[in-house]
Design a protein around this motif. Structure first.
Motif, PDB file in Angstrom:
ATOM      1  N   VAL A 180     -18.477  30.885 -14.774  1.00  0.00           N
ATOM      2  CA  VAL A 180     -19.900  30.563 -14.858  1.00  0.00           C
ATOM      3  C   VAL A 180     -20.053  29.165 -15.455  1.00  0.00           C
ATOM      4  CG1 VAL A 180     -22.147  31.216 -15.782  1.00  0.00           C
ATOM      5  CG2 VAL A 180     -20.477  32.998 -15.218  1.00  0.00           C
ATOM      6  N   LEU A 181     -20.721  28.299 -14.748  1.00  0.00           N
ATOM      7  CA  LEU A 181     -20.954  26.952 -15.256  1.00  0.00           C
ATOM      8  C   LEU A 181     -22.006  26.963 -16.356  1.00  0.00           C
ATOM      9  CD1 LEU A 181     -21.002  24.844 -11.958  1.00  0.00           C
ATOM     10  CD2 LEU A 181     -19.176  24.954 -13.666  1.00  0.00           C
ATOM     11  N   SER A 182     -21.863  26.052 -17.295  1.00  0.00           N
ATOM     12  CA  SER A 182     -22.843  25.897 -18.366  1.00  0.00           C
ATOM     13  C   SER A 182     -23.332  24.461 -18.392  1.00  0.00           C
ATOM     14  CB  SER A 182     -22.227  26.260 -19.720  1.00  0.00           C
ATOM     15  OG  SER A 182     -21.885  27.628 -19.778  1.00  0.00           O
ATOM     16  N   PHE A 183     -24.578  24.289 -18.804  1.00  0.00           N
ATOM     17  CA  PHE A 183     -25.176  22.956 -18.866  1.00  0.00           C
ATOM     18  C   PHE A 183     -25.762  22.725 -20.240  1.00  0.00           C
ATOM     19  CE2 PHE A 183     -25.305  24.440 -14.498  1.00  0.00           C
ATOM     20  CZ  PHE A 183     -24.738  23.375 -13.812  1.00  0.00           C
ATOM     21  N   GLU A 184     -25.768  21.477 -20.653  1.00  0.00           N
ATOM     22  CA  GLU A 184     -26.237  21.122 -21.986  1.00  0.00           C
ATOM     23  C   GLU A 184     -27.657  20.579 -21.932  1.00  0.00           C
ATOM     24  OE1 GLU A 184     -24.952  17.579 -24.766  1.00  0.00           O
ATOM     25  OE2 GLU A 184     -23.498  19.217 -24.990  1.00  0.00           O
ATOM     26  N   CYS A 196     -28.265  32.325 -16.564  1.00  0.00           N
ATOM     27  CA  CYS A 196     -29.495  32.630 -17.302  1.00  0.00           C
ATOM     28  C   CYS A 196     -30.719  31.932 -16.715  1.00  0.00           C
ATOM     29  CB  CYS A 196     -29.341  32.247 -18.773  1.00  0.00           C
ATOM     30  SG  CYS A 196     -28.367  33.427 -19.727  1.00  0.00           S
ATOM     31  N   LYS A 197     -30.520  30.868 -15.945  1.00  0.00           N
ATOM     32  CA  LYS A 197     -31.642  30.140 -15.326  1.00  0.00           C
ATOM     33  C   LYS A 197     -32.691  29.720 -16.359  1.00  0.00           C
ATOM     34  CE  LYS A 197     -29.901  31.129 -11.235  1.00  0.00           C
ATOM     35  NZ  LYS A 197     -29.195  30.113 -10.426  1.00  0.00           N
ATOM     36  N   ALA A 198     -32.226  29.414 -17.560  1.00  0.00           N
ATOM     37  CA  ALA A 198     -33.159  29.082 -18.639  1.00  0.00           C
ATOM     38  C   ALA A 198     -33.386  27.590 -18.782  1.00  0.00           C
ATOM     39  CB  ALA A 198     -32.649  29.658 -19.965  1.00  0.00           C
ATOM     40  N   LEU A 199     -32.741  26.783 -17.932  1.00  0.00           N
ATOM     41  CA  LEU A 199     -32.924  25.336 -17.977  1.00  0.00           C
ATOM     42  C   LEU A 199     -33.798  24.882 -16.810  1.00  0.00           C
ATOM     43  CD1 LEU A 199     -29.360  23.994 -18.863  1.00  0.00           C
ATOM     44  CD2 LEU A 199     -31.330  24.144 -20.372  1.00  0.00           C
ATOM     45  N   ARG A 200     -34.655  23.911 -17.070  1.00  0.00           N
ATOM     46  CA  ARG A 200     -35.483  23.302 -16.034  1.00  0.00           C
ATOM     47  C   ARG A 200     -35.274  21.793 -16.070  1.00  0.00           C
ATOM     48  NH1 ARG A 200     -41.407  24.971 -17.287  1.00  0.00           N
ATOM     49  NH2 ARG A 200     -41.770  23.648 -15.459  1.00  0.00           N
ATOM     50  N   ASN A 201     -35.467  21.154 -14.936  1.00  0.00           N
ATOM     51  CA  ASN A 201     -35.280  19.705 -14.860  1.00  0.00           C
ATOM     52  C   ASN A 201     -36.570  18.972 -15.217  1.00  0.00           C
ATOM     53  OD1 ASN A 201     -32.613  19.943 -14.045  1.00  0.00           O
ATOM     54  ND2 ASN A 201     -33.155  20.032 -11.879  1.00  0.00           N
ATOM     55  N   CYS A 202     -36.415  17.913 -15.985  1.00  0.00           N
ATOM     56  CA  CYS A 202     -37.551  17.057 -16.321  1.00  0.00           C
ATOM     57  C   CYS A 202     -38.079  16.416 -15.033  1.00  0.00           C
ATOM     58  CB  CYS A 202     -37.125  15.985 -17.319  1.00  0.00           C
ATOM     59  SG  CYS A 202     -38.365  14.715 -17.629  1.00  0.00           S
ATOM     60  N   ALA A 203     -39.397  16.444 -14.842  1.00  0.00           N
ATOM     61  CA  ALA A 203     -39.999  15.912 -13.614  1.00  0.00           C
ATOM     62  C   ALA A 203     -39.822  14.402 -13.500  1.00  0.00           C
ATOM     63  CB  ALA A 203     -41.485  16.273 -13.578  1.00  0.00           C
ATOM     64  N   LYS A 211     -36.262  25.632 -22.528  1.00  0.00           N
ATOM     65  CA  LYS A 211     -37.707  25.827 -22.582  1.00  0.00           C
ATOM     66  C   LYS A 211     -38.336  25.232 -23.839  1.00  0.00           C
ATOM     67  CE  LYS A 211     -37.141  30.426 -24.647  1.00  0.00           C
ATOM     68  NZ  LYS A 211     -37.433  31.879 -24.512  1.00  0.00           N
ATOM     69  N   ASP A 212     -37.546  25.114 -24.921  1.00  0.00           N
ATOM     70  CA  ASP A 212     -38.086  24.564 -26.163  1.00  0.00           C
ATOM     71  C   ASP A 212     -38.145  23.041 -26.151  1.00  0.00           C
ATOM     72  OD1 ASP A 212     -38.409  27.100 -27.290  1.00  0.00           O
ATOM     73  OD2 ASP A 212     -36.354  27.134 -28.039  1.00  0.00           O
ATOM     74  N   CYS A 213     -37.436  22.417 -25.214  1.00  0.00           N
ATOM     75  CA  CYS A 213     -37.376  20.950 -25.175  1.00  0.00           C
ATOM     76  C   CYS A 213     -38.075  20.355 -23.956  1.00  0.00           C
ATOM     77  CB  CYS A 213     -35.923  20.482 -25.203  1.00  0.00           C
ATOM     78  SG  CYS A 213     -35.041  20.930 -26.720  1.00  0.00           S
ATOM     79  N   LEU A 214     -38.710  21.203 -23.145  1.00  0.00           N
ATOM     80  CA  LEU A 214     -39.481  20.719 -22.000  1.00  0.00           C
ATOM     81  C   LEU A 214     -40.949  20.988 -22.281  1.00  0.00           C
ATOM     82  CD1 LEU A 214     -38.904  19.450 -19.181  1.00  0.00           C
ATOM     83  CD2 LEU A 214     -39.264  21.725 -18.233  1.00  0.00           C
ATOM     84  N   THR A 223     -45.354  17.566 -17.186  1.00  0.00           N
ATOM     85  CA  THR A 223     -44.215  18.099 -17.918  1.00  0.00           C
ATOM     86  C   THR A 223     -43.154  17.022 -18.047  1.00  0.00           C
ATOM     87  OG1 THR A 223     -43.198  18.939 -15.896  1.00  0.00           O
ATOM     88  CG2 THR A 223     -44.635  20.454 -17.117  1.00  0.00           C
ATOM     89  N   GLY A 224     -42.348  17.137 -19.087  1.00  0.00           N
ATOM     90  CA  GLY A 224     -41.282  16.169 -19.280  1.00  0.00           C
ATOM     91  C   GLY A 224     -40.480  16.475 -20.521  1.00  0.00           C
TER      92      GLY A 224
END
Length: 323
Positions: A180-184, A196-203, A211-214, A223-224
């Motif tokens: 499973v790949l992980s992202f920072e 977990c699909k808990a990361l989103r890309n900054c527009a 979610k706490d940093c977007l 959003t950003g």
């Protein structure tokens, strides 16, 4: 069951106490036990508090670990057992000690570099987090949850994008880069697994954020990440006011940043915070509060009032007869 079952996962079994696992005592076949009660890629926090009990579970785990020739490689304990303020009993701590000694005696090696794991106990982390004051209490190290292979924390993945073994902040499981790949997160540097699909890309910049940093502005809905959008959210306990700096327009509902102490408050919450502890309020907050209060007091002082009959007679030069 204790001679054939290799993997046990109690996903969704929030009403299970644990007595039904008695047939698994002294199992020599079990390789992985997941008692987190949640699906693989979900947070282990279960509400309301599940029924699973240490009194029922720990003796069974003791019997498995204490059985010669057992095959146990990885255990995922329920959050209820591990969380601060939870049970954290002596029985559970003694089990963790027993399980850690078992893993050490096996002299397991890293699946990539063949280095013996946890050989220098004074300079490396142990097989298990046994510090009762740690938020990672009860979690297992050196082991991928998906394949149950062991890895050290010095080996990088094949693309040299960081450690081959990474712990996910969301589901609180460790995965190797092969499974499973992980992202920072670019904001807080937390690792989040791809499942977990808990990361989103900054527009704006396209980088991954948790979610706490977007941030999303409540006014313009842009959003950003923190580098692309200067987002201000009121620090008031029950306040939901928030917006980006571009939407600031000097209205009372806006949140602003104090350049002296760095606090973010809307005018109402700033007043409450300063009044609560005026002696320790910083000069910047006090000045901002004064700028809001003084104009209001001037407006109140010079409000035109309807003149009474005596004032009207005086202005016309008519003497009011004495009574």
């Amino acid at each position: 069951a204790n001679k054939t079952l290799k993997v046990l996962k109690l996903t969704g079994c929030v009403n299970v106490i644990g007595h039904g696992l008695e047939p698994l005592r002294r199992s020599i076949a079990l390789e992985q036990i997941d008692l987190s009660l949640v699906p693989q890629y979900e947070s282990p926090i279960v509400e309301p508090i599940p029924a699973i009990s240490e009194d029922a579970i720990v003796p069974i785990l003791d019997s498995i670990v204490g059985t010669p020739g057992n095959s146990l490689k990885q255990i995922q304990l329920p959050k209820k057992f591990r969380e601060e303020g939870g049970e954290r009993s002596l029985a559970l701590y003694e089990f963790l000690e027993m399980y850690a000694r078992l893993l050490e005696r096996r002299l397991a090696t890293c699946s990539k570099c063949a280095r013996v794991l946890n050989r220098n106990r004074g300079s490396e982390r142990g097989w298990l987090h046994k510090n009762c004051n740690s938020p990672w209490y009860g979690l297992q190290n050196y082991t991928c949850y998906q394949c149950t292979k062991h890895f050290c924390y010095s080996c990088a993945d094949e693309d040299d994008n960081g450690d081959i073994l990474r712990w996910c902040l969301n589901c609180e499981k460790e995965y190797c880069a092969t499974c499973v790949l992980s992202f920072e997160c670019v904001g807080c540097s937390a690792n989040i697994c791809n499942g977990c699909k808990a990361l989103r890309n900054c527009a704006r910049c396209g980088r991954a954020c948790c979610k706490d940093c977007l941030y999303e502005c409540k006014a313009c809905h842009r959003t950003g990440c923190g580098d692309c959008i200067n987002y201000l959210q009121c620090w008031g306990r029950y306040c939901q006011k928030a917006h980006c700096e571009d939407c600031f327009d000097d209205k009372d509902l806006n949140v602003s940043l104090c350049t002296s102490c760095g606090a973010c408050f809307c005018p109402d919450c700033l007043s409450a915070a300063c009044i609560e502890d005026w002696e320790t309020a910083c000069s910047g907050c006090a000045e901002r509060l004064a700028q809001r209060v003084v104009p209001l007091s001037k407006e109140t002082k010079y409000i035109k009032q309807k003149p009474n009959q005596k004032d009207q007679d005086s202005q016309r030069g008519v003497k009011t007869p004495a009574l």
